[in-house]
Design an enzyme around this catalytic site. Structure first.
Site, short mmCIF file in Angstrom:
data_model
loop_
_atom_site.label_atom_id
_atom_site.label_comp_id
_atom_site.label_asym_id
_atom_site.label_seq_id
_atom_site.Cartn_x
_atom_site.Cartn_y
_atom_site.Cartn_z
N SER A 151 20.28 87.05 71.77
CA SER A 151 19.73 86.07 72.71
C SER A 151 20.71 85.77 73.84
O SER A 151 21.90 85.52 73.59
CB SER A 151 19.38 84.78 71.97
N ASP A 152 20.20 85.77 75.07
CA ASP A 152 21.00 85.31 76.20
C ASP A 152 21.44 83.88 75.97
O ASP A 152 20.70 83.08 75.38
CB ASP A 152 20.17 85.35 77.50
N LYS A 153 22.64 83.57 76.45
CA LYS A 153 23.12 82.19 76.36
C LYS A 153 22.45 81.33 77.44
O LYS A 153 21.75 80.36 77.14
CB LYS A 153 24.64 82.13 76.51
#
Length: 739
Positions: free
Chosen positions: A246-248
């Site tokens: 997951s992207d931050k």
């Protein structure tokens, strides 16, 4: 079934001919309507993902669907856009044509060159003249050549295997029946008609419709969760995801810069640092840093109205700071910017340098980005007022959502381009581990070591889009089903490579095109909700598979053994057709059924499916022979009435089998959906009425119908209890059935 109609005509069974013809037409209409609704649902979802274009119409730039473009339109394309139609460009751009040519490097397009539809603008922007649209484009002509090509998902392959198994089973049984009929010198036409209808009833003819409707209904449900499915097969893949990268920024965090800490220098106070930072900011530009400072100023009720900004110099890449000339009772300058840049304004800055660097390092440990604030004194000399620490706070639901994901057997790994210190702090705040790696830990390393690193880490920092692709590849090589999020043009290869590519809210057209799932709302909770929904859809398909195999075994073996052992046809060809219609019709509503999502990633386990289905099927055969004994030896029924008696038993027991197949515990533990309950109840009331009053079938009266209902319900409770014990036995043997 069509052959059965011909045979009915040849042997002059006109009643059967008429009824089977009507049922065939009715079945076709129902199938068509369900498919039509499924297709419409998907089309409505696809419209939300439709490629958009900016075109010049009536001397105004307008946004419209790409399908509305016509040759002669002027369009505007820029970096990240998918070219909506074959177009002659005006200015030089770089275009990625890998989807068309397989060439991985961007192609330089000069003025008057043609940018082809479905290629992606990698760099630059330009106006262009549309010269071809739709099927007349280069891509459209190529697509026509492969129009009939279809990708078969693992779900479809598995269900097809189940279908093949049932067909093979049916062919073996009817071959035995046919051979027995030949030895007994029975009518070939009558036997052939019967076995053909039996084959039709045994083949899961509702399977494609159930698959389509379940997927379509699931896609609509996902859309309500703000996740649009661009590839239906992604629903099955998403149910099996065990690692989510997951992207931050914007997914785990709010993507909203927030002022977290203030450190004043010398005799200045926190309020002073905030005041002078606000005076060095602009309201109208909506710069994220300025918005965070002004928001904090307002929150702390710091008054700036008494100050007049006479001059303002905005931030630029050379100065790396903003500056204001401010007038109150006196004139002075304020500035905010990079810590070292503000430090350079100060005379004899060695005194404060060590203190500043120490605070900057502490900020970095917390994941804060430091910003310096300075002002001039009465003599015009610069003073270091203090430091501001900014961070992108986690979403309120991120920590709880990640905890939920872990309880579902999903390993969430954070992926960010930010510094490793920021990544560690954010990871800690949301409950992920702090074992964060950077690309040099796995790039250009031996595969065995690299795979171990990416599998065991809690997240990745300082990564570029090309690293995402490598991360996905390494995890897949370790046997994981990987979900990857992304939003940019360069994320497209990783999204395409991932088992489930997820384009986050605000993604470019290129990312949306490569992704299987497109999110319309930010946040990781949307992704986890989508996985929950996908697992529910998977459960419905799994339940259907168990039911379908159980029914085929129950009916096929009972009829075949009755013919071989007792030389007796327990039901007629027409009754088999009615069974198929009244039982397969309601099964469509399984797409809406209530199920519990699994706590582990889903996988098709044919051992469990075939094991429980065979077990239930054999018990069903034993029960059917008990009813046959009851009808012949106890109730002394005539052959026509006995066949109606057996038919009603098979019909009621069939739908009760569905109630058993849909739970691993007792049938009452999960309440069936209203649609399923109404459809099943309606079908069995119909089956009861036609046998009681002799509609299409020999009449048998309410007493015998009551006997069947009592017997079927009693057997249902007993077999359901045995089923629960069987699942417990499988679990004790080390087969995980309670995922």
């Amino acid at each position: 079934m069509e052959v059965a109609i011909i045979l009915s005509a040849l042997i002059q069974h006109w009643a059967d001919l008429g009824i089977i013809s009507v049922l065939l037409v009715l079945n076709a209409v129902v199938g068509f309507w369900q498919e039509y609704k499924a297709d419409n649902a998907i089309e409505l979802l696809k419209e939300k993902l439709a490629l958009r274009a900016r075109a010049l119409r009536d001397n105004k730039w307008q946004e419209m669907s790409a399908k509305e473009l016509v040759p002669g339109d002027i369009i505007h394309i820029s970096s990240g856009d998918i070219v909506p139609a074959d177009s002659k460009i005006i200015d030089e751009i770089l275009v990625d044509e890998s989807a068309l040519t397989g060439e991985s490097l961007p192609i330089e397009k000069k003025a008057s060159d043609v940018a082809y539809s479905s290629s992606i603008v990698s760099q630059g922007e330009t106006n262009a003249l549309v010269i071809a649209t739709g099927q007349n484009t280069y891509f459209g002509k190529t697509a026509q050549l492969v129009e009939k090509a279809r990708t078969i998902s693992f779900l479809q392959k598995t269900v097809i295997k189940i279908g093949d198994y049932l067909i093979l089973l049916a062919m073996i049984m009817v071959t035995i029946i046919f051979i027995a009929a030949l030895f007994r010198h029975e009518s070939i036409f009558n036997t052939l008609q019967f076995v053909l209808v039996l084959i039709v009833a045994s083949i899961p003819v509702a399977l494609p419709a159930v698959l389509s409707v379940t997927m379509a209904v699931g896609a609509v449900a996902l859309a309500k969760k703000e996740a649009i499915v661009s590839k239906l097969v992604a629903i099955e893949e998403m149910a099996g995801v065990d690692i989510l990268c997951s992207d931050k920024t914007g997914t785990i965090t709010e993507n909203k810069l927030t002022l977290g800490e203030i450190k004043p220098f010398a005799n200045f106070k926190e309020e002073d640092v905030l005041l002078y930072a606000a005076l060095a900011s602009q309201k109208d530009i909506k710069d994220p840093i300025d918005v965070a400072i002004l928001s904090k100023t307002e929150e702390n009720s710091i008054e700036t109205n008494g100050y007049i900004i006479k001059e303002f110099e905005p931030f630029n890449s050379l100065s790396k700071r903003t500056q204001s000339l401010v007038k109150n009772s006196k004139e002075f300058k304020v500035s905010k910017g990079a810590t070292q840049v503000i430090l350079a304004l100060i005379e004899n800055n060695e005194i404060i340098s060590d203190k500043m660097n120490g605070i900057v390092n502490k900020f970095a440990e917390k994941g804060y980005r430091a910003l310096g604030v300075g002002k001039t004194d009465e003599s015009g000399k610069w003073q270091y007022v203090g430091l501001l620490g900014f961070y992108d706070p986690p979403r309120e639901d991120s920590a709880e959502t990640i905890k939920t994901a872990e309880s579902m057997g999903i390993d969430v790994k954070m992926v960010t381009g930010d510094h490793i210190a920021i990544a560690k702090e954010t990871s800690k705040l949301v409950g992920l581990g702090t074992k964060i790696v950077i690309p040099e830990n796995f790039v250009d390393k031996p595969d065995r070591k690299a795979k171990k690193v990416v599998e065991e880490t809690d997240g990745f920092a300082e990564v570029f889009p090309e690293h995402k692709y490598h991360i996905v590849e390494l995890l897949q090589d370790k046997g994981h089903i990987v979900g990857m999020t992304g939003d940019g043009v360069n994320d497209a290869p990783a999204l395409k490579k991932a088992n489930v590519g997820i384009a986050v809210a605000g993604a470019t057209d290129a990312a949306k095109s490569a992704a299987s799932i497109v999110l319309t709302q930010p946040g990781i909770s949307v992704i986890i909700d989508s996985i929950k929904q996908s697992r529910k859809i998977f459960q419905r398909m799994n339940n259907y598979a168990i039911y379908r195999i159980t029914e085929t075994i129950r009916i096929l073996f009972f009829i075949t053994m009755s013919i071989l052992i007792f030389n007796f046809y327990p039901i007629t060809a027409l009754m088999i057709v009615l069974l198929a219609l009244l039982n397969d019709g309601p099964i469509m509503t399984i797409a809406y059924d209530n199920v519990r999502y699994s706590n582990e990633p889903e996988r098709w386990d044919l051992r469990i499916i075939l094991g429980i289905a065979t077990f239930l099927g054999v018990l069903g055969v034993i029960e059917s022979f008990f009813v046959l004994y009851l009808g012949i030896d106890i109730l002394k029924l005539s052959l026509p009435v006995l066949q109606s008696f057996i038919y009603l038993k098979l019909s009621i027991a069939g739908t009760l089998t569905l109630y058993m197949a849909r739970t691993k515990g007792h049938f009452w533990e999960i309440r069936p959906a209203k649609q399923l309950f109404i459809a099943i109840t309606g079908a069995q009331i119909t089956a009861t009425l036609i046998t009681v009053y002799g509609i299409l079938l020999p009449a048998m009266g309410w007493f015998l119908a009551g006997v069947i209902w009592v017997e079927a319900l009693t057997a249902f409770f007993i077999i359901d209890a045995i089923k629960v014990r069987f699942y417990q036995l499988l679990n004790r043997e080390g087969i995980d059935v309670y995922k």
